[in-house]
Design an enzyme around this catalytic site. Structure first.
Site, PDB file in Angstrom:
ATOM      1  N   PHE A  53      -3.793   3.267  15.089  1.00 26.68           N
ATOM      2  CA  PHE A  53      -4.099   4.292  14.082  1.00 26.68           C
ATOM      3  C   PHE A  53      -5.265   3.801  13.233  1.00 26.68           C
ATOM      4  O   PHE A  53      -5.336   2.609  12.912  1.00 26.68           O
ATOM      5  CB  PHE A  53      -2.883   4.572  13.193  1.00 26.68           C
ATOM      6  N   LYS A 110     -13.049   0.562  16.013  1.00 26.62           N
ATOM      7  CA  LYS A 110     -11.757  -0.134  16.051  1.00 26.62           C
ATOM      8  C   LYS A 110     -11.179  -0.139  17.463  1.00 26.62           C
ATOM      9  O   LYS A 110     -10.621  -1.127  17.921  1.00 26.62           O
ATOM     10  CB  LYS A 110     -10.768   0.602  15.132  1.00 26.62           C
ATOM     11  N   PRO A 135      -2.205 -11.961  10.934  1.00 20.84           N
ATOM     12  CA  PRO A 135      -2.501 -11.726  12.359  1.00 20.84           C
ATOM     13  C   PRO A 135      -2.709 -10.230  12.610  1.00 20.84           C
ATOM     14  O   PRO A 135      -2.050  -9.402  11.970  1.00 20.84           O
ATOM     15  CB  PRO A 135      -1.248 -12.227  13.085  1.00 20.84           C
ATOM     16  N   ASP A 136      -3.638  -9.899  13.500  1.00 21.60           N
ATOM     17  CA  ASP A 136      -3.821  -8.502  13.894  1.00 21.60           C
ATOM     18  C   ASP A 136      -2.841  -8.233  15.037  1.00 21.60           C
ATOM     19  O   ASP A 136      -3.069  -8.620  16.194  1.00 21.60           O
ATOM     20  CB  ASP A 136      -5.272  -8.250  14.335  1.00 21.60           C
ATOM     21  N   ILE A 137      -1.731  -7.595  14.693  1.00 20.49           N
ATOM     22  CA  ILE A 137      -0.620  -7.445  15.653  1.00 20.49           C
ATOM     23  C   ILE A 137      -1.075  -6.637  16.879  1.00 20.49           C
ATOM     24  O   ILE A 137      -0.850  -7.033  18.021  1.00 20.49           O
ATOM     25  CB  ILE A 137       0.580  -6.755  14.967  1.00 20.49           C
ATOM     26  N   ASN A 177       0.852  -1.195   0.000  1.00 22.18           N
ATOM     27  CA  ASN A 177       0.000   0.000   0.000  1.00 22.18           C
ATOM     28  C   ASN A 177       0.887   1.245   0.000  1.00 22.18           C
ATOM     29  O   ASN A 177       2.114   1.142   0.027  1.00 22.18           O
ATOM     30  CB  ASN A 177      -0.967  -0.025   1.189  1.00 22.18           C
ATOM     31  N   LYS A 211     -10.474  -3.671  19.269  1.00 20.88           N
ATOM     32  CA  LYS A 211      -9.104  -4.077  19.620  1.00 20.88           C
ATOM     33  C   LYS A 211      -8.850  -3.918  21.115  1.00 20.88           C
ATOM     34  O   LYS A 211      -7.763  -4.238  21.595  1.00 20.88           O
ATOM     35  CB  LYS A 211      -8.094  -3.260  18.806  1.00 20.88           C
ATOM     36  N   ASP A 216      -4.063  -6.592   5.511  1.00 25.92           N
ATOM     37  CA  ASP A 216      -5.006  -7.463   6.220  1.00 25.92           C
ATOM     38  C   ASP A 216      -4.854  -8.914   5.763  1.00 25.92           C
ATOM     39  O   ASP A 216      -5.031  -9.834   6.539  1.00 25.92           O
ATOM     40  CB  ASP A 216      -6.440  -6.986   5.972  1.00 25.92           C
ATOM     41  N   LYS A 235       9.184 -16.757 -10.786  1.00 28.89           N
ATOM     42  CA  LYS A 235       8.495 -15.576 -11.316  1.00 28.89           C
ATOM     43  C   LYS A 235       7.386 -16.016 -12.281  1.00 28.89           C
ATOM     44  O   LYS A 235       7.632 -16.850 -13.173  1.00 28.89           O
ATOM     45  CB  LYS A 235       9.519 -14.693 -12.043  1.00 28.89           C
TER      46      LYS A 235
HETATM   47  O1  C5P Z   1      -7.918  -3.258  11.762  1.00 23.56           O
HETATM   48  P1  C5P Z   1      -7.294  -2.096  11.102  1.00 23.56           P
HETATM   49  O2  C5P Z   1      -6.215  -2.459  10.122  1.00 23.56           O
HETATM   50  O3  C5P Z   1      -8.250  -1.158  10.473  1.00 23.56           O
HETATM   51  O4  C5P Z   1      -6.619  -1.269  12.313  1.00 23.56           O
HETATM   52  C1  C5P Z   1      -5.588  -0.363  12.157  1.00 23.56           C
HETATM   53  C2  C5P Z   1      -4.673  -0.424  13.357  1.00 23.56           C
HETATM   54  O5  C5P Z   1      -4.343  -1.770  13.675  1.00 23.56           O
HETATM   55  C3  C5P Z   1      -3.351   0.245  13.099  1.00 23.56           C
HETATM   56  O6  C5P Z   1      -2.887   0.739  14.334  1.00 23.56           O
HETATM   57  C4  C5P Z   1      -2.471  -0.883  12.587  1.00 23.56           C
HETATM   58  O7  C5P Z   1      -1.091  -0.637  12.788  1.00 23.56           O
HETATM   59  C5  C5P Z   1      -2.975  -2.066  13.414  1.00 23.56           C
HETATM   60  N1  C5P Z   1      -2.935  -3.362  12.716  1.00 23.56           N
HETATM   61  C6  C5P Z   1      -2.096  -4.351  13.132  1.00 23.56           C
HETATM   62  N2  C5P Z   1      -2.081  -5.571  12.490  1.00 23.56           N
HETATM   63  C7  C5P Z   1      -2.900  -5.810  11.458  1.00 23.56           C
HETATM   64  C8  C5P Z   1      -3.769  -4.813  11.017  1.00 23.56           C
HETATM   65  C9  C5P Z   1      -3.759  -3.597  11.653  1.00 23.56           C
HETATM   66  O8  C5P Z   1      -1.325  -4.135  14.073  1.00 23.56           O
HETATM   67  N3  C5P Z   1      -2.856  -6.969  10.866  1.00 23.56           N
END
Ligand code: C5P
Length: 400
Positions: free
Chosen positions: A327, A341, A309-311, A209, A345, A278, A288
């Protein structure tokens, strides 16, 4: 303009690095400071007072016995009118003298007579730097509250390679700006993510992105300036590492996740600034993908994805989590999505911004969402906003 209204006294001692001080004066003035220069007699053999007079727009003090100075009290007046005294370059001889309270020329006298903080940027040959006498003097100076900037290691004027080079003017400038920031996070450890992630499809292609990393890097700098021990884990970006920040480069969301989990222990604050992908392609092609002369054009539907994974959510769910900040970059409905959000979270603070305001640029418009509601910040450069955000985080740390 980071130093608007600051009055800086700059002392220059005898060393070849004195030529870098001309650039330092220019940079300090560009940031809005006024600069008053004093030189030792030895310094005038390397660079002339005329150079510094022209750059600072003020007369240069070089002679203790100059009878043209009003009331002959240059040594007293000099630092009375300054917010900080910087001596760059600071020779081994100068450091030895001031560590022992010797005042045998104008610069050492005004250093002893100062009533403002002192920053020194040592510059000397590596043997002189390593000499136990110099190191002893530096310990004394540090114990006296003097800030020592550098030195750097590298090739020296004498041809030898090692520690003792004066920092570059830009580095001294960054340290001076940092010196003036309130130490709101002194003793705290802060980990943050920044930039995009890159999810590979084949050895040369992938999904990413437009995150530039600028917001995360500005935040890392502001946190470090506020006294925190900062670790920055970033995806592929072209940003210079802020001074004294530990940087860990990663590529994919999985690598970012692993790096965060490895470093999360004992952190006081975690900030997820990164625009983490995501999803990632389920399969990585070993070779390739071929163009096939336009036949079999690949379709996005043909590409299977799996959830990353959602870190941030994972860190927030740890048994004893650090203070977690997220953010939310949205293209519309910012307040609604940001609050959702924050709740999903389970984090105390989320920073909302519209993609059209912040992505890639140097300025941003931020709204902070916490348990008390919304706090819009005035649109400003990312570093300025970062300092305000750090102040908000420091306040939350105190009150949580
Ligand atoms: O869920 P979303 O991507 O909209 O949330 C954004 C926030 O979550 C940001 O702070 C981003 O750094 C964090 N994030 C994360 N891991 C992911 C997706 C988002 O830490 N896989």
């Amino acid at each position: 303009m980071e130093l608007t209204g600051k009055r800086i006294a700059l002392g220059i001692t005898g060393g070849i690095a004195a030529y870098k001080s001309a650039e330092l004066v220019r940079l300090l003035i560009k940031q809005g400071a006024s600069v008053q220069v004093a030189m030792t007699e030895a310094a005038t053999h390397f660079v002339t007072p005329t150079t510094f007079q022209a750059l600072s727009g003020k007369r240069v003090y070089a002679d203790t016995w100059d009878s043209t100075i009003d009331n002959s009290m240059a040594h007293i007046n000099f630092s009375r009118e300054a917010d900080v005294l910087i001596v760059a370059p600071a020779s081994a001889n100068f450091l030895a003298k001031i560590a022992n309270g010797i005042a045998d020329n104008l610069l050492t006298t005004l250093t002893l007579a100062r009533n403002c903080p002192l920053l020194v940027a040592p510059a000397m040959n590596l043997q002189m730097w390593a000499n136990p006498a110099t190191q002893r003097n530096l310990s004394t100076l540090r114990a006296d509250g003097v800030s020592v900037l550098g030195p750097a290691s590298g090739e020296q004027a004498c041809g030898e390679i090692g520690a003792g080079r004066m920092l570059e003017a830009e580095e001294i400038l960054a340290d001076v700006i940092s010196f003036f920031q309130p130490k709101l996070l002194a003793g705290k450890k802060l980990l943050l993510t920044a930039g995009p992630t890159f999810e590979a499809i084949d050895p040369v292609r992938g999904i990413t992105n437009l995150s530039s990393g600028k917001m995360g890097f500005a935040l890392a700098r502001a946190a470090q300036e506020a006294g925190a021990d900062v670790t920055l884990i970033c995806g592929p970006v072209c940003q210079p590492t802020p001074r004294f920040v530990t940087r860990i480069d990663v590529v994919s969301a999985l690598e970012m996740h692993a790096a965060v989990m490895q470093h999360i222990k004992a952190q006081d604050v975690f900030i997820g600034v990164a625009a983490v992908a995501d999803y990632r392609p389920k399969h990585l092609a070993e070779h390739k993908l071929k163009k096939n002369d336009g036949a079999n054009v690949p379709s996005i539907e043909g590409l299977q994805f799996v959830l990353n994974p959602d870190i941030l959510a994972e860190v927030a769910a740890l048994p004893a989590p650090p203070l977690c900040v997220g953010f939310a970059a949205e293209s519309h409905n910012l307040a609604e999505y940001a609050q959702k959000k924050r709740a999903a979270k389970k984090i105390p603070l989320i920073v909302g911004n519209l993609i059209q305001d912040g992505f890639g640029g140097d300025n941003n418009r931020l709204i902070l969402f916490d348990a008390l509601g919304q706090h819009p910040l005035t649109p400003a450069p990312k570093l300025e906003l970062s300092r305000q955000l750090i102040a908000h985080i420091a306040h939350l740390l105190e009150t949580c």
